[in-house]
Design an enzyme around this catalytic site. Structure first.
Site, PDB file in Angstrom:
ATOM      1  N   ASP A  78      -2.187   7.138  -6.960  1.00  0.00           N
ATOM      2  CA  ASP A  78      -0.798   6.673  -6.846  1.00  0.00           C
ATOM      3  C   ASP A  78       0.066   7.267  -7.953  1.00  0.00           C
ATOM      4  O   ASP A  78       1.185   7.724  -7.702  1.00  0.00           O
ATOM      5  CB  ASP A  78      -0.732   5.143  -6.930  1.00  0.00           C
ATOM      6  CG  ASP A  78      -1.134   4.477  -5.633  1.00  0.00           C
ATOM      7  OD1 ASP A  78      -1.748   5.146  -4.793  1.00  0.00           O
ATOM      8  OD2 ASP A  78      -0.842   3.279  -5.463  1.00  0.00           O
ATOM      9  N   GLY A  94       0.798  -1.225   0.000  1.00  0.00           N
ATOM     10  CA  GLY A  94       0.000   0.000   0.000  1.00  0.00           C
ATOM     11  C   GLY A  94       0.829   1.272   0.000  1.00  0.00           C
ATOM     12  O   GLY A  94       0.324   2.351   0.313  1.00  0.00           O
ATOM     13  N   LEU A  95       2.121   1.164  -0.348  1.00  0.00           N
ATOM     14  CA  LEU A  95       2.997   2.340  -0.335  1.00  0.00           C
ATOM     15  C   LEU A  95       3.306   2.840  -1.749  1.00  0.00           C
ATOM     16  O   LEU A  95       4.226   3.635  -1.952  1.00  0.00           O
ATOM     17  CB  LEU A  95       4.297   2.023   0.422  1.00  0.00           C
ATOM     18  CG  LEU A  95       4.112   1.677   1.909  1.00  0.00           C
ATOM     19  CD1 LEU A  95       5.461   1.367   2.556  1.00  0.00           C
ATOM     20  CD2 LEU A  95       3.419   2.817   2.672  1.00  0.00           C
ATOM     21  N   SER A 103       4.318   1.080  -4.449  1.00  0.00           N
ATOM     22  CA  SER A 103       5.486   0.491  -5.115  1.00  0.00           C
ATOM     23  C   SER A 103       5.284   0.348  -6.623  1.00  0.00           C
ATOM     24  O   SER A 103       6.157   0.726  -7.411  1.00  0.00           O
ATOM     25  CB  SER A 103       5.792  -0.871  -4.480  1.00  0.00           C
ATOM     26  OG  SER A 103       6.674  -1.589  -5.279  1.00  0.00           O
ATOM     27  N   SER A 104       4.149  -0.187  -7.047  1.00  0.00           N
ATOM     28  CA  SER A 104       3.987  -0.453  -8.488  1.00  0.00           C
ATOM     29  C   SER A 104       4.001   0.855  -9.270  1.00  0.00           C
ATOM     30  O   SER A 104       4.678   0.959 -10.298  1.00  0.00           O
ATOM     31  CB  SER A 104       2.721  -1.270  -8.780  1.00  0.00           C
ATOM     32  OG  SER A 104       1.561  -0.502  -8.542  1.00  0.00           O
TER      33      SER A 104
HETATM   34  O1  PMV Z   1      -2.581  -0.127  -2.374  1.00  0.00           O
HETATM   35  P1  PMV Z   1      -2.161   1.025  -3.198  1.00  0.00           P
HETATM   36  O2  PMV Z   1      -0.931   1.721  -2.738  1.00  0.00           O
HETATM   37  O3  PMV Z   1      -2.070   0.652  -4.670  1.00  0.00           O
HETATM   38  O4  PMV Z   1      -3.348   2.131  -3.105  1.00  0.00           O
HETATM   39  C1  PMV Z   1      -4.626   1.868  -3.635  1.00  0.00           C
HETATM   40  C2  PMV Z   1      -5.550   3.031  -3.428  1.00  0.00           C
HETATM   41  C3  PMV Z   1      -7.032   2.722  -3.789  1.00  0.00           C
HETATM   42  O5  PMV Z   1      -7.772   3.909  -3.479  1.00  0.00           O
HETATM   43  C4  PMV Z   1      -7.569   1.580  -2.968  1.00  0.00           C
HETATM   44  C5  PMV Z   1      -7.216   2.391  -5.267  1.00  0.00           C
HETATM   45  C6  PMV Z   1      -7.056   3.561  -6.208  1.00  0.00           C
HETATM   46  O6  PMV Z   1      -7.050   3.288  -7.418  1.00  0.00           O
HETATM   47  O7  PMV Z   1      -6.992   4.716  -5.777  1.00  0.00           O
END
Ligand code: PMV
Length: 334
Positions: free
Chosen positions: A170, A123-124, A126-127
């Site tokens: 992101d 969730g940081l 990375s991708s």
């Molecule tokens: O898990 P991450 O870092 O890819 O964040 C996803 C964020 C979401 O709101 C869940 C999805 C998005 O497309 O914004």
């Protein structure tokens, strides 16, 4: 607004960086950083606003240069001919192909190296950060200068390969090195009234953004009223949070974060490991704590009272079983 600074407490010892290429070699380098979502994940997918912060202790650097023969890739996950890169690198390969096509050099052979300290699937961002750095390096190696919107669209192309219909949060924030407000696909700087010291703790459980996004969509189909109410509340929290950040009201920021965690868990994107670290953060003196990013694993973001209590909070989270802990300070006007 001044630039944020970061202090790693316990860098993830399991991360190894691949080194390949140097500044002396021809070619180009691209860079991007990690991000944490302060508030608004999932709700942004449905048009609500969000606030994200950079995590400057973690980042990616990619280098690309013309290859003598076939192009090679050097990364933590794979070393070898790009043509033989495994399926799990499909997001990175999508980024490379998209950048080569944009530069008008679809068949060009490049040697590409990627050094990343951002843990994947936590969730940081990375991708998106890896894609951003690789795209910048590939475009640079092709001598192609892309404007901001082209860069964003290319990162989004790779992000779609990662998780379907990304909001763009992101893709925007891994290139922004300050706190940002994200609304309707665009970012704006957020004014920060006082220093905010955050602690990020990794559950060690892989986040599952694609699954989590799909779970919220499914729940919204089956129970639209409840889900819309939660999304509205998350949107309202983000809006209020923006003014709390600008006045530096840490108590209000913390309480919005904790409420967001409850709402996100109610949307089905929580995980017992996340709850455990949120509770440990709260017991350890955090003013508020929540999951950050897609959820179902990944990291917890806690707001510390100040830098000294952030260090204590980090120790407490490590003792509670966090796989890694970092602090990130978003510097304010005072
Ligand atoms: O898990 P991450 O870092 O890819 O964040 C996803 C964020 C979401 O709101 C869940 C999805 C998005 O497309 O914004």
């Amino acid at each position: 607004m001044t630039a944020p600074t970061d202090v790693p407490i316990a860098p993830d010892a399991r991360l190894h960086v691949a080194t390949h290429g140097s500044a002396a070699e021809p070619g180009a380098t691209g860079r991007a950083g990690a991000k944490a979502i302060l508030l608004g994940e999932h709700a942004v997918v449905y048009g609500r606003p969000a606030i994200a912060i950079p995590v400057n202790a973690l980042g990616v650097e990619a280098h690309a240069q013309p290859a003598e023969g076939r192009g090679h890739l050097a990364s933590t996950l794979f070393h070898g001919p790009i043509a033989r890169a495994p399926e799990r690198l499909h997001v990175t390969l999508t980024a490379v192909r998209a950048a080569l096509a944009a530069a008008g050099r679809p068949g060009a052979a490049l040697d590409i190296s990627i050094d990343s300290s951002i843990p994947a699937e936590r969730g940081l961002g990375s991708s998106a950060a890896v894609s951003a750095a690789v795209i910048e390096a590939v475009l640079g190696a092709c001598g192609f200068a892309a404007d901001d919107e082209t860069m964003h669209e290319l990162i989004q192309t790779a992000e779609r390969a990662a998780h379907g219909a990304p909001s763009g949060l992101d893709a925007r924030t891994v290139r922004a090195r300050a706190a940002v407000w994200f609304d309707q696909g665009r970012i704006e700087p957020v004014s920060v009234g006082r220093d905010l010291v955050f602690v990020i703790a990794d559950t060690g459980v892989r986040g599952r953004t694609r699954e989590a996004v799909a779970a919220v969509a499914q729940r919204r189909e089956s129970d639209p009223r409840a889900v819309e109410a939660a999304l509205d509340e998350l949107g309202a929290l983000a809006t209020d949070l923006r003014s709390d950040v600008s006045t530096g009201d840490r108590e209000a920021i913390g309480s919005a974060m904790s409420r967001a965690h409850v709402l996100l868990t109610g949307l089905g994107v929580g995980d017992p490991a996340l709850d455990h670290l949120v509770q440990a953060a709260t017991a350890g003196g955090a003013l508020g704590a929540k999951l950050t990013g897609g959820g179902r694993g990944g990291c917890v973001l806690g707001l510390a009272r100040d830098a000294a209590s952030a260090a204590e909070l980090g120790d407490r989270l490590t003792r509670a079983g966090a796989a890694a802990v970092w602090t990130t300070t978003v510097e304010g006007a005072a």
